[in-house]
Design a protein around this motif. Structure first.
Motif, PDB file in Angstrom:
ATOM      1  N   LEU A  97       0.836  -1.207   0.000  1.00 31.11           N
ATOM      2  CA  LEU A  97       0.000   0.000   0.000  1.00 31.11           C
ATOM      3  C   LEU A  97       0.864   1.248   0.000  1.00 31.11           C
ATOM      4  N   THR A  98       0.362   2.299  -0.659  1.00 35.00           N
ATOM      5  CA  THR A  98       0.998   3.613  -0.535  1.00 35.00           C
ATOM      6  C   THR A  98      -0.078   4.680  -0.605  1.00 35.00           C
ATOM      7  N   THR A  99       0.304   5.917  -0.322  1.00 36.81           N
ATOM      8  CA  THR A  99      -0.583   7.065  -0.472  1.00 36.81           C
ATOM      9  C   THR A  99       0.220   8.211  -1.062  1.00 36.81           C
ATOM     10  N   GLU A 100      -0.398   8.928  -1.992  1.00 36.04           N
ATOM     11  CA  GLU A 100       0.310  10.048  -2.603  1.00 36.04           C
ATOM     12  C   GLU A 100       0.149  11.331  -1.802  1.00 36.04           C
ATOM     13  N   CYS A 101      -0.744  11.336  -0.821  1.00 36.66           N
ATOM     14  CA  CYS A 101      -0.996  12.535  -0.018  1.00 36.66           C
ATOM     15  C   CYS A 101      -0.500  12.301   1.406  1.00 36.66           C
ATOM     16  N   SER A 133       4.900   8.463  -7.278  1.00 31.68           N
ATOM     17  CA  SER A 133       4.370   8.010  -8.577  1.00 31.68           C
ATOM     18  C   SER A 133       3.621   6.694  -8.381  1.00 31.68           C
ATOM     19  N   PRO A 134       2.544   6.724  -7.605  1.00 27.99           N
ATOM     20  CA  PRO A 134       1.860   5.470  -7.244  1.00 27.99           C
ATOM     21  C   PRO A 134       1.278   4.724  -8.434  1.00 27.99           C
ATOM     22  N   LEU A 135       0.807   5.443  -9.455  1.00 28.21           N
ATOM     23  CA  LEU A 135       0.184   4.760 -10.586  1.00 28.21           C
ATOM     24  C   LEU A 135       1.218   3.990 -11.393  1.00 28.21           C
ATOM     25  N   ASP A 136       2.421   4.529 -11.474  1.00 31.86           N
ATOM     26  CA  ASP A 136       3.489   3.790 -12.169  1.00 31.86           C
ATOM     27  C   ASP A 136       3.818   2.505 -11.419  1.00 31.86           C
ATOM     28  N   TRP A 137       3.869   2.573 -10.123  1.00 28.72           N
ATOM     29  CA  TRP A 137       4.145   1.382  -9.317  1.00 28.72           C
ATOM     30  C   TRP A 137       3.041   0.346  -9.488  1.00 28.72           C
ATOM     31  N   LEU A 138       1.801   0.809  -9.580  1.00 30.79           N
ATOM     32  CA  LEU A 138       0.691  -0.126  -9.782  1.00 30.79           C
ATOM     33  C   LEU A 138       0.786  -0.796 -11.151  1.00 30.79           C
ATOM     34  N   TRP A 271     -11.198  11.589  -3.294  1.00 31.68           N
ATOM     35  CA  TRP A 271     -10.206  10.584  -2.921  1.00 31.68           C
ATOM     36  C   TRP A 271     -10.617   9.237  -3.509  1.00 31.68           C
ATOM     37  N   PHE A 272      -9.617   8.489  -3.993  1.00 29.28           N
ATOM     38  CA  PHE A 272      -9.844   7.180  -4.591  1.00 29.28           C
ATOM     39  C   PHE A 272      -8.809   6.187  -4.069  1.00 29.28           C
ATOM     40  N   VAL A 273      -9.132   4.917  -4.225  1.00 27.18           N
ATOM     41  CA  VAL A 273      -8.128   3.858  -4.123  1.00 27.18           C
ATOM     42  C   VAL A 273      -7.906   3.334  -5.531  1.00 27.18           C
ATOM     43  N   ALA A 274      -6.672   3.355  -5.984  1.00 24.41           N
ATOM     44  CA  ALA A 274      -6.332   2.811  -7.290  1.00 24.41           C
ATOM     45  C   ALA A 274      -5.738   1.422  -7.111  1.00 24.41           C
ATOM     46  N   THR A 275      -6.117   0.509  -7.990  1.00 25.23           N
ATOM     47  CA  THR A 275      -5.610  -0.859  -7.959  1.00 25.23           C
ATOM     48  C   THR A 275      -5.323  -1.310  -9.383  1.00 25.23           C
TER      49      THR A 275
END
Length: 298
Positions: A97-101, A133-138, A271-275
């Motif tokens: 898990l991570t958070t960008e904020c 860069s959470p979306l890149d990690w996903l 706010w969203f959770v991206a997966t």
């Protein structure tokens, strides 16, 4: 390989029970069927694994070697099957898990505590370095979930799950000319000294887009992270303004240290959770549900 799973079970049962009848009963077979399996296995291997003495079976050295290995293999298979079932049901494994904020760290720990109580076999791994860069990690499958804010362009590799909507407010000191109002016009921000991170009003953010539409720029910006505490202290001292989620300063508002003003007609942060789109699991779904139960307004 000549050994099959049924042979491993046969060897262990014969070694433990000592007779064909007892072992056959344990394996839910007839004694003749079990005797046939044993002869077939011994023929495959080229020698006796058990010697028949007075209606009992005595394991040979070769049989003992195979029986010991069979116990190990069967035990490991049983553990693997159990773990696979728990993984598929969302009750075992690791969630990354991570958070960008960074403001999420004010409420995320209590979500993690609730998760550890309800899912002790699913370890949460907080990957702080992925927050930039959470979306890149996903996309690279190095994360399972990321807490993100604001809208995102459609990407078939990712799924976005809405969490909550958060009001952004302007904080001013109690002696500020607008302190007795409930809201502040965007135009009124033009002469203000802004304390906070510059990316809080960068293009694509609710504040940044609102300022651009209104043609407004702050008179001065001192770039400091809100979590440092400095922006709040400077606002409280009447040295300018900052913008943050309303929930984030509830304690300061209750103590009447600062005043929170709605901005224009209201600025809202989604706010969203991206997966990853194709790797959802019961554990992922359960954690998203827990986030919705323990968000800042819960």
């Amino acid at each position: 390989m000549h050994l099959e799973l049924r042979h491993l079970q046969l060897l262990v049962a014969l070694a433990e029970w000592g007779t064909l009848h007892a072992a056959a009963k344990r394996l839910h077979l007839t004694p003749s069927a079990l005797s046939l399996q044993l002869r077939e296995l011994e023929q495959r291997l080229g020698g006796r694994l058990f010697e028949r003495r007075w209606r009992r079976l005595h394991v040979t050295a070769a049989g003992q070697r195979l029986t010991t290995a069979s116990r190990t293999v069967l035990a490991e298979l049983s553990r693997a099957e159990d773990e696979a079932r728990r993984l598929l049901s969302g009750h075992a494994g690791v969630l990354r898990l991570t958070t960008e904020c960074a403001q999420s760290y004010r409420w995320l720990p209590r979500v993690m505590e609730a998760w550890e109580r309800s899912h002790p076999d699913v370890r949460l791994e907080l990957v702080a370095e992925a927050g930039g860069s959470p979306l890149d990690w996903l996309r690279e499958r190095r994360l399972d979930l990321a807490i993100v804010v604001g809208g995102r362009p459609a990407d078939p590799r990712l799924s976005h799950h809405r969490l909550f909507r958060d009001e952004l407010v302007a904080l001013v000191g109690r002696t500020h000319p607008e302190a007795k109002a409930e809201r502040i016009a965007l135009k009124a921000l033009a002469g203000e000294h802004y304390w906070g991170a510059e990316d809080s009003f960068s293009p694509g953010t609710p504040l940044g887009d609102a300022l651009e539409r209104a043609g407004v720029r702050f008179a001065r910006v001192t770039a400091l992270p809100f979590l440092s505490g400095v922006p709040l202290e400077m606002v409280r001292a009447g040295r300018g303004v900052t913008v943050c989620p309303r929930w984030f300063v509830q304690d300061s508002l209750r103590r009447r240290e600062v005043v929170a003003l709605s901005i224009g007609r209201g600025l809202w942060l989604d706010w969203f959770v991206a997966t990853p789109a194709v790797t959802a699991s019961p554990a992922t779904d359960a954690f998203i549900a827990l986030l919705r139960q323990h968000h800042p307004f819960a």
